[in-house]
Design an enzyme around this catalytic site. Structure first.
Site, PDB file in Angstrom:
ATOM      1  N   TYR A 148      40.307  30.363  55.102  1.00 25.99           N
ATOM      2  CA  TYR A 148      39.853  30.207  56.482  1.00 25.99           C
ATOM      3  C   TYR A 148      39.989  28.775  56.984  1.00 25.99           C
ATOM      4  O   TYR A 148      39.987  28.530  58.175  1.00 25.99           O
ATOM      5  CB  TYR A 148      38.392  30.675  56.642  1.00 25.99           C
ATOM      6  CG  TYR A 148      38.181  32.147  56.338  1.00 25.99           C
ATOM      7  CD1 TYR A 148      39.243  32.973  55.999  1.00 25.99           C
ATOM      8  CD2 TYR A 148      36.923  32.721  56.389  1.00 25.99           C
ATOM      9  CE1 TYR A 148      39.065  34.310  55.711  1.00 25.99           C
ATOM     10  CE2 TYR A 148      36.733  34.072  56.105  1.00 25.99           C
ATOM     11  CZ  TYR A 148      37.811  34.857  55.761  1.00 25.99           C
ATOM     12  OH  TYR A 148      37.622  36.185  55.474  1.00 25.99           O
ATOM     13  N   LYS A 173      41.632  36.665  41.616  1.00 27.66           N
ATOM     14  CA  LYS A 173      42.905  37.386  41.487  1.00 27.66           C
ATOM     15  C   LYS A 173      43.796  36.484  40.636  1.00 27.66           C
ATOM     16  O   LYS A 173      44.875  36.039  41.052  1.00 27.66           O
ATOM     17  CB  LYS A 173      43.459  37.641  42.900  1.00 27.66           C
ATOM     18  CG  LYS A 173      44.640  38.570  42.963  1.00 27.66           C
ATOM     19  CD  LYS A 173      44.291  40.019  42.770  1.00 27.66           C
ATOM     20  CE  LYS A 173      45.551  40.872  42.795  1.00 27.66           C
ATOM     21  NZ  LYS A 173      45.338  42.249  42.339  1.00 27.66           N
ATOM     22  N   ASP A 210      40.450  43.506  43.224  1.00 26.11           N
ATOM     23  CA  ASP A 210      40.730  44.922  43.516  1.00 26.11           C
ATOM     24  C   ASP A 210      39.830  45.811  42.661  1.00 26.11           C
ATOM     25  O   ASP A 210      39.255  46.800  43.145  1.00 26.11           O
ATOM     26  CB  ASP A 210      42.216  45.259  43.322  1.00 26.11           C
ATOM     27  CG  ASP A 210      42.848  44.550  42.139  1.00 26.11           C
ATOM     28  OD1 ASP A 210      42.175  43.725  41.494  1.00 26.11           O
ATOM     29  OD2 ASP A 210      44.024  44.825  41.835  1.00 26.11           O
ATOM     30  N   ASP A 270      33.779  37.493  51.691  1.00 26.61           N
ATOM     31  CA  ASP A 270      33.552  38.041  53.028  1.00 26.61           C
ATOM     32  C   ASP A 270      33.641  39.570  52.957  1.00 26.61           C
ATOM     33  O   ASP A 270      32.757  40.300  53.428  1.00 26.61           O
ATOM     34  CB  ASP A 270      34.647  37.486  53.960  1.00 26.61           C
ATOM     35  CG  ASP A 270      34.410  37.830  55.411  1.00 26.61           C
ATOM     36  OD1 ASP A 270      33.386  38.450  55.723  1.00 26.61           O
ATOM     37  OD2 ASP A 270      35.265  37.478  56.244  1.00 26.61           O
ATOM     38  N   ASP A 272      30.276  42.548  52.598  1.00 26.89           N
ATOM     39  CA  ASP A 272      30.086  43.655  53.549  1.00 26.89           C
ATOM     40  C   ASP A 272      30.093  44.994  52.817  1.00 26.89           C
ATOM     41  O   ASP A 272      29.325  45.898  53.150  1.00 26.89           O
ATOM     42  CB  ASP A 272      31.193  43.659  54.607  1.00 26.89           C
ATOM     43  CG  ASP A 272      30.844  42.778  55.790  1.00 26.89           C
ATOM     44  OD1 ASP A 272      29.833  42.061  55.707  1.00 26.89           O
ATOM     45  OD2 ASP A 272      31.568  42.804  56.797  1.00 26.89           O
TER      46      ASP A 272
END
Ligand code: NAD
Length: 360
Positions: free
Chosen positions: A140, A190, A222, A246, A250
């Protein structure tokens, strides 16, 4: 004496924050904590009064406080303003000014609400996860960033970069949190594909050497997203970089039902900020219909993380549980056979449950 900056903001922000302050006052009385509250405007409300979503005075109140209790900002009324003076800048600028790099989001299932989840009872019963998300680095914010036009046409670029100090400090927050809980940390990355993840995994492992009592696992992102749905009770604390965190925070939040139940903490080197994860909910503002539990649980996190008052924090969590067990529900979590209450009454019931709880 601890000073708490209270920034109610817009929409339902003032309604839910008022209930959180009410519960905090009762908890302070019961646990003999000396708290003072200093209220300051933020968001659209501050823009209307002073012309900016984060007035200097509000920032100064926050900087000299021991902790910040934040409501929510924004609303359709201000959506046409230029981006730099939109209410949402109030929270973004505050996070930046205070260098709040760690976002903590618990997802805990209250037994009374087990049937409100979209997942089966046997999968979610007992879920109690804390997601620690890195908040100021990664994709970001990494440079270079932007859309460029070259010989091959347009190109969109984002950069995923993490430095050693950035990884070390978030890893420490996560290990500290795990140490206070069930002593199990899952670091998500990852590392089979990304260089930033390879460094992340190495440094998290190094930091872990200083926390021998915490069991550390590494999991690819994943797989983590699958395991959160398949076997969520297998997680205690989960730590991830900004983008992965992020998305996973959620996903974890949705295990437990309504957005009106979910608190958060944003921590940095100095003062911490505590806020519900929901926004200003203009559709229900002013109707005494908002669920104050996310704000009240944010106040509990404030007691635990900024004031070191873990017992008082636990008393608030138990009080929320008790009010739900007694069948009180705001409209967002109402089910057949339960008793519908408004924002104020839910706050009153939880306050009563704090005062009636076990001895301090
Ligand atoms: P929202 O979270 O405000 O609302 C989404 C839905 O959830 C709405 O239907 C709302 O009624 C419901 N809801 C939210 N909180 C609730 C509660 N406590 N009790 C019961 N129901 C609740 O998100 P949105 O509608 O996308 O955004 C509304 C405004 O809030 C926008 O201006 C947005 O920019 C702002 N926002 C602010 C923050 C923040 O202050 N940190 C976060 C997200 C959105």
């Amino acid at each position: 004496m601890a000073t708490i900056a209270v920034l109610p903001g817009d929409g339902i922000g003032p309604e839910v924050t008022r209930e959180a302050v009410k519960v905090l006052r009762a908890t302070a009385e019961k646990f003999h904590l000396a708290l003072t509250f200093e209220e300051a405007p933020v968001g659209g409300t501050a823009y209307e009064a002073i012309g900016t979503p984060l007035p200097d005075h509000t920032l100064a109140v926050c900087q000299r406080a021991d902790a910040i209790l934040f409501g929510a900002v924004g609303g359709p009324h201000w959506d046409t303003l230029p981006r730099n003076i939109r209410p949402e800048q109030g929270i973004l600028a505050l996070r930046k000014a205070l260098d709040l790099y760690a976002n903590l989001r618990p997802a805990r299932l209250f037994p009374a609400l087990v049937d409100a989840s979209t997942l089966k009872r046997e999968v979610i019963e007992g879920v109690d996860i804390l997601v620690v998300r890195e908040l100021t680095g990664g994709l970001y914010f990494g440079q270079p960033k932007g859309i460029q036009t070259g010989p091959e046409g347009e190109r969109g670029v984002d950069t995923l970069v993490y430095t050693r100090p950035e990884i070390e400090r978030i890893a420490k927050v996560a290990f500290d949190a795990a140490n206070r809980r069930r002593k199990h940390l899952t670091s998500v990355d990852k590392a089979n594909v990304l260089a930033s993840s390879e460094l992340w995994r190495r440094i998290v492992t190094e930091v872990g050497a200083g926390f021998p009592e915490v069991r550390l696992d590494h999991m690819y992102v994943d797989n983590a997203s699958m395991q959160l749905l398949r076997h969520p009770t297998g997680f205690d604390v989960l730590v991830a970089e900004n983008t992965f965190g992020d998305i996973l925070s959620d996903e974890a939040a949705m295990l437990t039902g309504s957005i009106g139940l979910l608190p958060s903490a944003s921590l940095g080197a100095g003062v911490g900020l505590y806020e519900p994860i929901h926004g200003s909910a203009p559709d229900i503002a002013g109707q005494d219909a908002a669920n104050p539990i996310a704000a009240i649980l944010s106040a509990a996190m404030l007691l635990e993380y900024s004031l070191g008052a873990a017992l008082a924090a636990a008393a608030i969590e138990s009080a929320v549980s008790r009010a739900l067990d007694q069948g009180y529900r705001t409209p967002d979590i109402q089910q057949p056979g339960t008793r519908r209450v408004g924002t104020r009454e839910m706050g009153d019931r939880i306050t009563e449950a704090v005062l009636a709880g076990g001895e301090a």
